[in-house]
Design a protein around this motif. Structure first.
Motif, PDB file in Angstrom:
ATOM      1  N   ILE A 153       0.864  -1.182   0.000  1.00  0.00           N
ATOM      2  CA  ILE A 153       0.000   0.000   0.000  1.00  0.00           C
ATOM      3  C   ILE A 153       0.895   1.225   0.000  1.00  0.00           C
ATOM      4  O   ILE A 153       1.695   1.414   0.919  1.00  0.00           O
ATOM      5  N   PHE A 154       0.765   2.035  -1.058  1.00  0.00           N
ATOM      6  CA  PHE A 154       1.515   3.286  -1.141  1.00  0.00           C
ATOM      7  C   PHE A 154       0.687   4.361  -0.454  1.00  0.00           C
ATOM      8  O   PHE A 154      -0.475   4.558  -0.773  1.00  0.00           O
ATOM      9  N   ARG A 155       1.276   5.043   0.512  1.00  0.00           N
ATOM     10  CA  ARG A 155       0.606   6.132   1.233  1.00  0.00           C
ATOM     11  C   ARG A 155       1.409   7.414   1.063  1.00  0.00           C
ATOM     12  O   ARG A 155       2.635   7.394   1.066  1.00  0.00           O
ATOM     13  N   VAL A 156       0.675   8.518   0.913  1.00  0.00           N
ATOM     14  CA  VAL A 156       1.314   9.827   0.808  1.00  0.00           C
ATOM     15  C   VAL A 156       0.513  10.814   1.639  1.00  0.00           C
ATOM     16  O   VAL A 156      -0.711  10.698   1.759  1.00  0.00           O
ATOM     17  N   LYS A 157       1.214  11.742   2.277  1.00  0.00           N
ATOM     18  CA  LYS A 157       0.566  12.806   3.023  1.00  0.00           C
ATOM     19  C   LYS A 157       1.300  14.104   2.711  1.00  0.00           C
ATOM     20  O   LYS A 157       2.440  14.088   2.227  1.00  0.00           O
ATOM     21  N   ALA A 158       0.628  15.227   2.963  1.00  0.00           N
ATOM     22  CA  ALA A 158       1.203  16.527   2.618  1.00  0.00           C
ATOM     23  C   ALA A 158       0.827  17.562   3.668  1.00  0.00           C
ATOM     24  O   ALA A 158      -0.092  17.362   4.463  1.00  0.00           O
ATOM     25  N   THR A 159       1.576  18.659   3.643  1.00  0.00           N
ATOM     26  CA  THR A 159       1.235  19.795   4.497  1.00  0.00           C
ATOM     27  C   THR A 159       0.494  20.819   3.659  1.00  0.00           C
ATOM     28  O   THR A 159       0.559  20.804   2.427  1.00  0.00           O
ATOM     29  N   ASN A 160      -0.189  21.725   4.336  1.00  0.00           N
ATOM     30  CA  ASN A 160      -0.713  22.884   3.623  1.00  0.00           C
ATOM     31  C   ASN A 160       0.358  23.965   3.664  1.00  0.00           C
ATOM     32  O   ASN A 160       1.458  23.744   4.166  1.00  0.00           O
ATOM     33  N   SER A 161       0.060  25.149   3.171  1.00  0.00           N
ATOM     34  CA  SER A 161       1.073  26.208   3.123  1.00  0.00           C
ATOM     35  C   SER A 161       1.445  26.712   4.518  1.00  0.00           C
ATOM     36  O   SER A 161       2.477  27.348   4.689  1.00  0.00           O
ATOM     37  N   ASP A 162       0.624  26.386   5.538  1.00  0.00           N
ATOM     38  CA  ASP A 162       0.941  26.763   6.924  1.00  0.00           C
ATOM     39  C   ASP A 162       1.806  25.725   7.633  1.00  0.00           C
ATOM     40  O   ASP A 162       2.213  25.927   8.768  1.00  0.00           O
ATOM     41  N   GLY A 163       2.046  24.580   6.990  1.00  0.00           N
ATOM     42  CA  GLY A 163       2.869  23.542   7.589  1.00  0.00           C
ATOM     43  C   GLY A 163       2.103  22.509   8.384  1.00  0.00           C
ATOM     44  O   GLY A 163       2.695  21.677   9.061  1.00  0.00           O
ATOM     45  N   THR A 164       0.770  22.519   8.316  1.00  0.00           N
ATOM     46  CA  THR A 164      -0.061  21.544   9.032  1.00  0.00           C
ATOM     47  C   THR A 164      -0.216  20.283   8.180  1.00  0.00           C
ATOM     48  O   THR A 164      -0.645  20.352   7.033  1.00  0.00           O
ATOM     49  N   TRP A 165       0.145  19.128   8.766  1.00  0.00           N
ATOM     50  CA  TRP A 165       0.070  17.866   8.036  1.00  0.00           C
ATOM     51  C   TRP A 165      -1.355  17.362   7.934  1.00  0.00           C
ATOM     52  O   TRP A 165      -2.107  17.401   8.894  1.00  0.00           O
ATOM     53  N   ASN A 166      -1.722  16.840   6.788  1.00  0.00           N
ATOM     54  CA  ASN A 166      -2.952  16.080   6.599  1.00  0.00           C
ATOM     55  C   ASN A 166      -2.588  14.631   6.877  1.00  0.00           C
ATOM     56  O   ASN A 166      -2.056  13.938   6.017  1.00  0.00           O
ATOM     57  N   GLU A 167      -2.806  14.178   8.096  1.00  0.00           N
ATOM     58  CA  GLU A 167      -2.368  12.841   8.516  1.00  0.00           C
ATOM     59  C   GLU A 167      -3.124  11.719   7.817  1.00  0.00           C
ATOM     60  O   GLU A 167      -2.627  10.603   7.734  1.00  0.00           O
ATOM     61  N   GLU A 168      -4.335  11.987   7.322  1.00  0.00           N
ATOM     62  CA  GLU A 168      -5.098  10.950   6.634  1.00  0.00           C
ATOM     63  C   GLU A 168      -4.456  10.618   5.294  1.00  0.00           C
ATOM     64  O   GLU A 168      -4.283   9.451   4.942  1.00  0.00           O
ATOM     65  N   GLY A 169      -4.092  11.614   4.516  1.00  0.00           N
ATOM     66  CA  GLY A 169      -3.431  11.413   3.233  1.00  0.00           C
ATOM     67  C   GLY A 169      -4.260  10.586   2.267  1.00  0.00           C
ATOM     68  O   GLY A 169      -5.474  10.474   2.395  1.00  0.00           O
TER      69      GLY A 169
END
Length: 99
Positions: free
Chosen positions: A56-72
């Motif tokens: 399972i390939f998982r990816v997550k990202a931050t928004n421009s404020d640096g807050t991670w979207n942990e669900e991804g």
């Protein structure tokens, strides 16, 4: 994927358009990586020489404020074994040896 397709790249992107240069990414391939791999603002991941199996390939990202979207987001990757490592070939070879 078949067993001889031993190289693939996954590209991804975040939909935060406020300041895309500040978006950071992390990914992992469950069954291959145990930890998240930070990739900064690089938006792709490359894998080589995977053993047959399910990943399972998982990816997550931050928004421009640096807050991670942990669900991804995630996708399932299946690498099929070569025909000589399948259960049906082993059964056939066993029957042939017994016969």
């Amino acid at each position: 994927m078949s067993h001889d397709q031993n190289f693939f790249t996954v590209e991804f992107a975040s939909l935060d358009f406020n300041n895309p240069d500040k978006t950071k990414y992390a990914y992992k391939l469950e069954g291959f990586n145990t930890e998240w791999i930070p990739s900064g603002n690089q938006r792709f991941a490359t894998f080589t020489n995977l053993d047959p199996g399910e990943y399972i390939f998982r990816v997550k990202a931050t928004n421009s404020d640096g807050t991670w979207n942990e669900e991804g987001k995630s996708i399932k990757v299946i690498v099929l074994p070569p025909w000589w490592q399948t259960w049906w070939f082993r059964c056939f070879a066993g029957i042939l040896v017994i016969g």
